[in-house]
Every structure is written in C-alpha cells, then in structure tokens.
Enzyme design. Sequence first.
Site, PDB file in Angstrom:
ATOM      1  N   ASP A  71      -6.722   0.173  -1.155  1.00  0.00           N
ATOM      2  CA  ASP A  71      -6.020   0.879   0.175  1.00  0.00           C
ATOM      3  C   ASP A  71      -6.400   0.243   1.486  1.00  0.00           C
ATOM      4  OD1 ASP A  71      -5.104   2.496  -1.768  1.00  0.00           O
ATOM      5  OD2 ASP A  71      -6.393   4.182  -1.507  1.00  0.00           O
ATOM      6  N   MET A  72      -5.520   0.348   2.372  1.00  0.00           N
ATOM      7  CA  MET A  72      -5.660  -0.185   3.675  1.00  0.00           C
ATOM      8  C   MET A  72      -6.917   0.215   4.442  1.00  0.00           C
ATOM      9  SD  MET A  72      -3.438  -0.061   7.139  1.00  0.00           S
ATOM     10  CE  MET A  72      -3.684   1.632   7.667  1.00  0.00           C
TER      11      MET A  72
END
Length: 225
Positions: A71-72
């Site tokens: 995930d970012m």
Amino acid sequence: MLCGLDGASATTAAQKKLEFLFADDSLVVVAKPSGLLSVPGKGPENQDCVTARIREVFPDCPGHPEVHRLDMDTSGLMVLALNRDAHRELSRQFHDRETSKKYIALLNGEIEEGSGVIKLPFRLDVDNRPMQIYDPVHGKIGITRWKTLGIEDGKTRVEMIPITGRTHQLRVHAASEHGIGVPIIGDRLYGTGTAPGQLKLHASFLSFIHPATGRKMQFTSEPPF
C-alpha cells in the site's frame, strides 16, 4: 557497492529516498518509504512510484517489474524483477505462497501481551472504495498470525505475518473488532490518520528463492518508527 548499481544510480536512488538493498541481473530489492506508490496511479500527479524509479535505474527491465505490491502508506521491503524469466518465477512464488513476509506495526493503544491467528472475512466496500469491510456472508477469508512485541508510551508494537495476501489485510485485521481491535497509528482508512506517510506499518522481512540460482534470499529492514 551493490551488485548491478553504479555510483551515480545508487546516489540518484538515495536522493529520492528509495533504498536499494540488493541488485543483480535478475532482480532488485528495495525498501520503499511510506507515502510512495508501488505502481502508477490515475492522473499525472500519481506517476511517481517504485516501478517508475526502478525503470529509471534499470531501463531494460520489464515494463511492469512488480511481482507484489505494498500500500502507498506502508513502508518496507519489495522485490522487483529485471527480466521476464525472473518476473514469471517470482510471480509464481508469490501466487503459490512460497515467499515469507513479516511486518512490524505500531498500534494506537495498549493491548494485553499475547499472540494469535486472525481469520477474518472481508470485502471491498463498493460505496466507499478502496475501504474493506467485515462481511461474514460475502467476504473472503484473510489469515494473519500476530504477536505483541512490547508497549511504548501507550502504543503496542506487534509483529504481523500475513498467510494470505488480501488488500489492506493487516490494516483491517488490526482495526476490526473481530480482529485485534486497535488500528495501526496513522491509518487514514481504518484509524485516525490524516495524511500520507503517517502509517506505522513496515514490511520488515522478506524471503524468496532466487529465480536464477535457486538460492534462498532473505532480507530485513528496520522500521523507521
């Protein structure tokens, strides 16, 4: 000096805060900072990402060198393929769950010392993408092993080992009342985070078999929190 990286490339990567841990003709292992996308998003403002930076350093690598994603807002270890054969084999290992991954998270509260296995069904909330929601009827099971590592100023440090690889799995399993019940610090979807780069979730260990040599590769990365 890392195998496969000259001084100029390594310096460029360091300036952009993408840490290179290993590289050869088949693959590269990096530590991604929180707040950086793994792959491009929609719109010109979301094109800076791990894969774009890898292609800058290794222009002959596949157009999509990623074989897994973070995930970012999650920081930590990623492996990317530098040729098609490596991409095929590494992708297979991740698909067949032959890799090993461990994460360190800092939870926004205190929990009792312990450990366990979370088996929680959840699915995409189609009315609030990309949020995932608990759904015992239509959800797909995600499985996570976890254990406490200590209490720090009212926060709990835990190790989390994903057995399955569902979207937002560790974040959902931490925050849900059907899981640990305490969100990860800085989580903008399942906790009280307000900006990118605040999430205290770090991919700290990664193990896989080298696609060309057959050697077992293991990497560790200390969390920045």
